[in-house]
Design an enzyme around this catalytic site. Sequence first.
Site, PDB file in Angstrom:
ATOM      1  N   GLN A  93      -8.805  -3.430   7.177  1.00 36.48           N
ATOM      2  CA  GLN A  93      -8.352  -2.198   7.828  1.00 36.48           C
ATOM      3  C   GLN A  93      -6.827  -2.058   7.713  1.00 36.48           C
ATOM      4  OE1 GLN A  93     -11.421  -3.282   8.714  1.00 36.48           O
ATOM      5  NE2 GLN A  93     -11.981  -1.246   8.016  1.00 36.48           N
ATOM      6  N   GLY A  94      -6.379  -0.871   7.257  1.00 32.21           N
ATOM      7  CA  GLY A  94      -4.946  -0.631   7.072  1.00 32.21           C
ATOM      8  C   GLY A  94      -4.533  -0.764   5.617  1.00 32.21           C
ATOM      9  N   ASP A  95      -5.394  -1.359   4.806  1.00 33.23           N
ATOM     10  CA  ASP A  95      -5.120  -1.457   3.360  1.00 33.23           C
ATOM     11  C   ASP A  95      -5.645  -0.239   2.618  1.00 33.23           C
ATOM     12  OD1 ASP A  95      -3.870  -4.003   3.338  1.00 33.23           O
ATOM     13  OD2 ASP A  95      -5.830  -4.957   3.551  1.00 33.23           O
ATOM     14  N   SER A  96      -6.532   0.511   3.255  1.00 30.12           N
ATOM     15  CA  SER A  96      -7.159   1.679   2.625  1.00 30.12           C
ATOM     16  C   SER A  96      -6.146   2.564   1.914  1.00 30.12           C
ATOM     17  CB  SER A  96      -7.848   2.541   3.680  1.00 30.12           C
ATOM     18  OG  SER A  96      -9.107   2.004   3.943  1.00 30.12           O
TER      19      SER A  96
ATOM     20  N   ASP B 177     -13.718   8.768  -2.895  1.00 33.83           N
ATOM     21  CA  ASP B 177     -12.732   8.542  -1.832  1.00 33.83           C
ATOM     22  C   ASP B 177     -11.318   8.535  -2.418  1.00 33.83           C
ATOM     23  OD1 ASP B 177     -11.612   8.012   0.597  1.00 33.83           O
ATOM     24  OD2 ASP B 177     -12.416   5.973   0.786  1.00 33.83           O
TER      25      ASP B 177
ATOM     26  N   HIS C 214     -10.297   9.296   2.750  1.00 37.97           N
ATOM     27  CA  HIS C 214     -10.563   9.074   4.177  1.00 37.97           C
ATOM     28  C   HIS C 214      -9.293   8.856   4.984  1.00 37.97           C
ATOM     29  CE1 HIS C 214     -10.647   4.605   3.412  1.00 37.97           C
ATOM     30  NE2 HIS C 214     -10.245   4.570   4.661  1.00 37.97           N
TER      31      HIS C 214
HETATM   32  N1  ARG Z   1     -11.589   1.490   5.413  1.00 33.43           N
HETATM   33  C1  ARG Z   1     -10.554   0.513   5.561  1.00 33.43           C
HETATM   34  C2  ARG Z   1      -9.238   1.200   5.889  1.00 33.43           C
HETATM   35  O1  ARG Z   1      -9.271   2.333   6.319  1.00 33.43           O
HETATM   36  C3  ARG Z   1     -10.483  -0.405   4.396  1.00 33.43           C
HETATM   37  C4  ARG Z   1     -11.593  -1.354   4.421  1.00 33.43           C
HETATM   38  C5  ARG Z   1     -11.636  -2.237   3.259  1.00 33.43           C
HETATM   39  N2  ARG Z   1     -12.613  -3.216   3.585  1.00 33.43           N
HETATM   40  C6  ARG Z   1     -12.893  -4.246   2.841  1.00 33.43           C
HETATM   41  N3  ARG Z   1     -13.752  -5.112   3.291  1.00 33.43           N
HETATM   42  N4  ARG Z   1     -12.357  -4.406   1.640  1.00 33.43           N
HETATM   43  O2  ARG Z   1      -8.171   0.611   5.873  1.00 33.43           O
END
Ligand code: ARG
Length: 250
Positions: free
Chosen positions: A201-204, A112, A67
Amino acid sequence: MIKLVILLSIFSYVRSSLLFPKPEGRIVGGLPADILNYPWQISLQHIESHLCGGSIFNDKIIVTAAHCLKNMNASALQIRAGSSFWNKDGVVVKVAKFKIHENYSSKNYRNDVGVIRLISPLPLGSNIQPIPLTTTEPAGGTPAVVTGWGVTEQGSTSLPPQLQYVNLNIVNRLICKLQYKLFQIKSNMICAGAKGKDSCQGDSGGPLVVNGELVGIVSWGEGCASPHYSGVYANVFKLRKWIIKNAETI
Ligand code: ARG
């Protein structure tokens, strides 16, 4: 019938864990990290701003989340490696091309995972090192660590300049299924969490690590550090063949 009893007792366990007060959202609940302790971590950047995390597979290949790459143009992407800071030091290398898993679904985040080829090899050293892929799936309760430059509070818009780490535990898949809608959590996902601690968000795309091996890729979750929901990661054990094959052929 026995199955039903087990299901019900797990359900009441999950229910009771919901009764605890909501902890303050703050890589939520983590601490600043030194890249020397996580030398496989990279920052994936779009037009020079941090987009996602990723892990070094070898000097030319990065593993990240599908993603993070969806609808991106390789020519606008670069990575920074070898620095605890996403915006300075270490080395910056441009992306040559990337490949997203053929069965990645942006609807439900299945598979993913993606691999990136760099235009030139990384200078491996104490601050820049590949991480091996796990060959086993860790059981529920196993201690794990996740790192990244993601927001330290759900809903926050500013990223911490320094890498953060947080210690979690692998969450049994059935428990995780009961937290989410039962059919959302697939075998190519693995859950991890701890009270008041999570990726965000940002860790993905970044690494979830057990014993120095990559077991998960930060993927999704309901909010961050919610007492009701674990973080969900791409399950490297199930995706390992795809990663190895595509790292070779991309
Ligand atoms: N989708 C998020 C990103 O793009 C990561 C989300 C992880 N969320 C969590 N609750 N562990 O950075």
